[in-house]
Every structure is written in C-alpha cells, then in structure tokens.
Design a protein around this motif. Structure first.
Motif, PDB file in Angstrom:
ATOM      1  N   GLY A 136       2.691   4.942   7.400  1.00 42.83           N
ATOM      2  CA  GLY A 136       3.935   5.495   6.868  1.00 42.83           C
ATOM      3  C   GLY A 136       5.106   4.549   7.030  1.00 42.83           C
ATOM      4  O   GLY A 136       5.967   4.434   6.147  1.00 42.83           O
ATOM      5  N   TYR A 137       5.137   3.849   8.159  1.00 41.53           N
ATOM      6  CA  TYR A 137       6.171   2.848   8.425  1.00 41.53           C
ATOM      7  C   TYR A 137       6.102   1.728   7.389  1.00 41.53           C
ATOM      8  O   TYR A 137       7.103   1.365   6.769  1.00 41.53           O
ATOM      9  CB  TYR A 137       5.971   2.314   9.850  1.00 41.53           C
ATOM     10  CG  TYR A 137       6.583   0.971  10.142  1.00 41.53           C
ATOM     11  CD1 TYR A 137       7.924   0.852  10.472  1.00 41.53           C
ATOM     12  CD2 TYR A 137       5.799  -0.186  10.107  1.00 41.53           C
ATOM     13  CE1 TYR A 137       8.479  -0.387  10.766  1.00 41.53           C
ATOM     14  CE2 TYR A 137       6.349  -1.421  10.396  1.00 41.53           C
ATOM     15  CZ  TYR A 137       7.687  -1.522  10.717  1.00 41.53           C
ATOM     16  OH  TYR A 137       8.227  -2.750  10.992  1.00 41.53           O
ATOM     17  N   ALA A 138       4.901   1.192   7.183  1.00 37.12           N
ATOM     18  CA  ALA A 138       4.729   0.088   6.231  1.00 37.12           C
ATOM     19  C   ALA A 138       5.077   0.528   4.811  1.00 37.12           C
ATOM     20  O   ALA A 138       5.783  -0.187   4.086  1.00 37.12           O
ATOM     21  CB  ALA A 138       3.299  -0.438   6.294  1.00 37.12           C
ATOM     22  N   ASP A 139       4.614   1.692   4.418  1.00 39.70           N
ATOM     23  CA  ASP A 139       4.911   2.200   3.072  1.00 39.70           C
ATOM     24  C   ASP A 139       6.410   2.385   2.865  1.00 39.70           C
ATOM     25  O   ASP A 139       6.955   2.007   1.828  1.00 39.70           O
ATOM     26  CB  ASP A 139       4.194   3.531   2.824  1.00 39.70           C
ATOM     27  CG  ASP A 139       2.685   3.386   2.723  1.00 39.70           C
ATOM     28  OD1 ASP A 139       2.189   2.251   2.529  1.00 39.70           O
ATOM     29  OD2 ASP A 139       2.002   4.416   2.842  1.00 39.70           O
ATOM     30  N   ALA A 140       7.086   2.961   3.853  1.00 41.50           N
ATOM     31  CA  ALA A 140       8.522   3.223   3.739  1.00 41.50           C
ATOM     32  C   ALA A 140       9.322   1.924   3.632  1.00 41.50           C
ATOM     33  O   ALA A 140      10.254   1.831   2.832  1.00 41.50           O
ATOM     34  CB  ALA A 140       9.005   4.046   4.935  1.00 41.50           C
ATOM     35  N   LEU A 141       8.956   0.918   4.424  1.00 44.97           N
ATOM     36  CA  LEU A 141       9.653  -0.356   4.338  1.00 44.97           C
ATOM     37  C   LEU A 141       9.440  -1.010   2.976  1.00 44.97           C
ATOM     38  O   LEU A 141      10.380  -1.514   2.366  1.00 44.97           O
ATOM     39  CB  LEU A 141       9.212  -1.302   5.456  1.00 44.97           C
ATOM     40  CG  LEU A 141      10.102  -1.303   6.701  1.00 44.97           C
ATOM     41  CD1 LEU A 141      10.173   0.035   7.374  1.00 44.97           C
ATOM     42  CD2 LEU A 141       9.698  -2.391   7.653  1.00 44.97           C
ATOM     43  N   ARG A 142       8.228  -0.972   2.496  1.00 47.65           N
ATOM     44  CA  ARG A 142       7.932  -1.571   1.196  1.00 47.65           C
ATOM     45  C   ARG A 142       8.687  -0.870   0.068  1.00 47.65           C
ATOM     46  O   ARG A 142       9.115  -1.513  -0.886  1.00 47.65           O
ATOM     47  CB  ARG A 142       6.427  -1.555   0.946  1.00 47.65           C
ATOM     48  CG  ARG A 142       5.703  -2.544   1.837  1.00 47.65           C
ATOM     49  CD  ARG A 142       4.207  -2.553   1.580  1.00 47.65           C
ATOM     50  NE  ARG A 142       3.554  -3.493   2.486  1.00 47.65           N
ATOM     51  CZ  ARG A 142       2.549  -3.172   3.289  1.00 47.65           C
ATOM     52  NH1 ARG A 142       2.046  -1.952   3.288  1.00 47.65           N
ATOM     53  NH2 ARG A 142       2.033  -4.087   4.089  1.00 47.65           N
ATOM     54  N   GLU A 143       8.864   0.450   0.181  1.00 44.97           N
ATOM     55  CA  GLU A 143       9.636   1.192  -0.823  1.00 44.97           C
ATOM     56  C   GLU A 143      11.074   0.698  -0.895  1.00 44.97           C
ATOM     57  O   GLU A 143      11.717   0.796  -1.933  1.00 44.97           O
ATOM     58  CB  GLU A 143       9.630   2.685  -0.503  1.00 44.97           C
ATOM     59  CG  GLU A 143       8.320   3.365  -0.767  1.00 44.97           C
ATOM     60  CD  GLU A 143       8.265   4.794  -0.247  1.00 44.97           C
ATOM     61  OE1 GLU A 143       9.324   5.335   0.174  1.00 44.97           O
ATOM     62  OE2 GLU A 143       7.168   5.386  -0.250  1.00 44.97           O
ATOM     63  N   GLN A 144      11.582   0.159   0.223  1.00 42.45           N
ATOM     64  CA  GLN A 144      12.953  -0.359   0.277  1.00 42.45           C
ATOM     65  C   GLN A 144      12.991  -1.876   0.069  1.00 42.45           C
ATOM     66  O   GLN A 144      14.022  -2.511   0.302  1.00 42.45           O
ATOM     67  CB  GLN A 144      13.598  -0.001   1.622  1.00 42.45           C
ATOM     68  CG  GLN A 144      13.808   1.471   1.836  1.00 42.45           C
ATOM     69  CD  GLN A 144      14.845   2.058   0.907  1.00 42.45           C
ATOM     70  OE1 GLN A 144      15.844   1.417   0.591  1.00 42.45           O
ATOM     71  NE2 GLN A 144      14.600   3.263   0.450  1.00 42.45           N
ATOM     72  N   ASP A 145      11.876  -2.442  -0.331  1.00 44.38           N
ATOM     73  CA  ASP A 145      11.752  -3.901  -0.519  1.00 44.38           C
ATOM     74  C   ASP A 145      12.035  -4.693   0.746  1.00 44.38           C
ATOM     75  O   ASP A 145      12.579  -5.800   0.708  1.00 44.38           O
ATOM     76  CB  ASP A 145      12.652  -4.389  -1.669  1.00 44.38           C
ATOM     77  CG  ASP A 145      12.200  -3.858  -3.008  1.00 44.38           C
ATOM     78  OD1 ASP A 145      10.981  -3.799  -3.227  1.00 44.38           O
ATOM     79  OD2 ASP A 145      13.065  -3.498  -3.825  1.00 44.38           O
ATOM     80  N   LEU A 146      11.654  -4.127   1.888  1.00 46.46           N
ATOM     81  CA  LEU A 146      11.783  -4.814   3.167  1.00 46.46           C
ATOM     82  C   LEU A 146      10.437  -5.400   3.560  1.00 46.46           C
ATOM     83  O   LEU A 146       9.380  -4.829   3.263  1.00 46.46           O
ATOM     84  CB  LEU A 146      12.252  -3.838   4.259  1.00 46.46           C
ATOM     85  CG  LEU A 146      13.589  -3.167   4.034  1.00 46.46           C
ATOM     86  CD1 LEU A 146      13.840  -2.110   5.092  1.00 46.46           C
ATOM     87  CD2 LEU A 146      14.710  -4.194   4.029  1.00 46.46           C
ATOM     88  N   LYS A 147      10.461  -6.535   4.230  1.00 43.22           N
ATOM     89  CA  LYS A 147       9.236  -7.142   4.745  1.00 43.22           C
ATOM     90  C   LYS A 147       8.769  -6.326   5.949  1.00 43.22           C
ATOM     91  O   LYS A 147       9.585  -5.856   6.737  1.00 43.22           O
ATOM     92  CB  LYS A 147       9.488  -8.588   5.182  1.00 43.22           C
ATOM     93  CG  LYS A 147       9.968  -9.497   4.068  1.00 43.22           C
ATOM     94  CD  LYS A 147       8.853  -9.881   3.166  1.00 43.22           C
ATOM     95  CE  LYS A 147       9.345 -10.942   2.178  1.00 43.22           C
ATOM     96  NZ  LYS A 147       8.402 -11.183   1.127  1.00 43.22           N
ATOM     97  N   VAL A 148       7.473  -6.172   6.065  1.00 43.45           N
ATOM     98  CA  VAL A 148       6.853  -5.378   7.128  1.00 43.45           C
ATOM     99  C   VAL A 148       6.321  -6.308   8.207  1.00 43.45           C
ATOM    100  O   VAL A 148       5.535  -7.210   7.925  1.00 43.45           O
ATOM    101  CB  VAL A 148       5.704  -4.518   6.586  1.00 43.45           C
ATOM    102  CG1 VAL A 148       5.028  -3.747   7.688  1.00 43.45           C
ATOM    103  CG2 VAL A 148       6.217  -3.590   5.490  1.00 43.45           C
TER     104      VAL A 148
END
Length: 120
Positions: free
Chosen positions: A105-117
């Motif tokens: 969920g953390y990785a998905d949420a960051l990617r939705e905001q175009d943030l690097k995980v």
C-alpha cells in the motif's frame, strides 16, 4: 553510482515505523542497549494494529511538501518485517493484529503521487 534523479530531488522523507510505536520506545535499539527488556519489547507485537496506517495520506503530504521520494524501514533491527516474508513468522502479517502487508500500500500510494519508492 548515484541515480540521476537523486541529485535533483532535494527533499526526501525517511520513515522509521514499527512495533516500537506501540509503547513509544526508542526504536529497536532500546532492547539492544538494555533500556527495555527484550520480552517486553516483543510484547508490542500484540498491540501493533496499524489502525492509523494511511499510506495515501502520507504520500499526499509528502508530495505537497515537495518531496520527490520516501524511504520506509521495511524491517528494523528487531527483525519484524512490515510484509509477509517467507523467511520466518516475525512479520506484521502473521505476528500482529495489523494482519496485512504494509509495504504494498505504501509503494502504490507513493507511485500514485509520482514519488520514488525506497525501502530500507
């Protein structure tokens, strides 16, 4: 070698989160240094519900703050994994009331905001 995006990122978020949040002890070093007995420290597994876990809210906040990446401690010195690892039962899925993977969920949420995980 350093990734090209990193030199331009300027701001990143590093998140320390694990069972030590239950009693607010200073991370897993507290039992290493003898500040908290290991048995008491590990009893925090029983209270780790992750009831306030909201990775989308985290990611939105990070993006609003101007961060370009975030790094989460996926397994701390205590050995407790925030995902269902195949290497033993010491993880939040099998050993805590949280009962689910906290990495996906953390990785998905960051990617939705175009943030690097990042995971540590």
């Amino acid at each position: 070698p350093m990734q090209p995006w990193f030199t331009d990122a300027k701001l990143g978020i590093f998140i320390h989160w694990g069972i030590y949040a239950v009693e607010g002890v200073p991370e897993s070093w507290s039992f290493y240094w003898g500040e908290v007995p290991h048995e008491r420290y590990m009893r925090q597994l029983d209270g780790f519900t992750a009831s306030r876990y909201d990775p989308r809210a985290w990611a939105e906040l990070f993006a609003r703050a101007g961060a370009k990446y975030a790094v989460l401690t996926a397994r701390h010195h205590d050995g407790v994994a925030l995902w269902d690892t195949a290497h033993g039962d010491l993880n939040v899925v099998r050993s805590t009331p949280a009962g689910h993977d906290l990495i996906a969920g953390y990785a998905d949420a960051l990617r939705e905001q175009d943030l690097k995980v990042g995971l540590y």
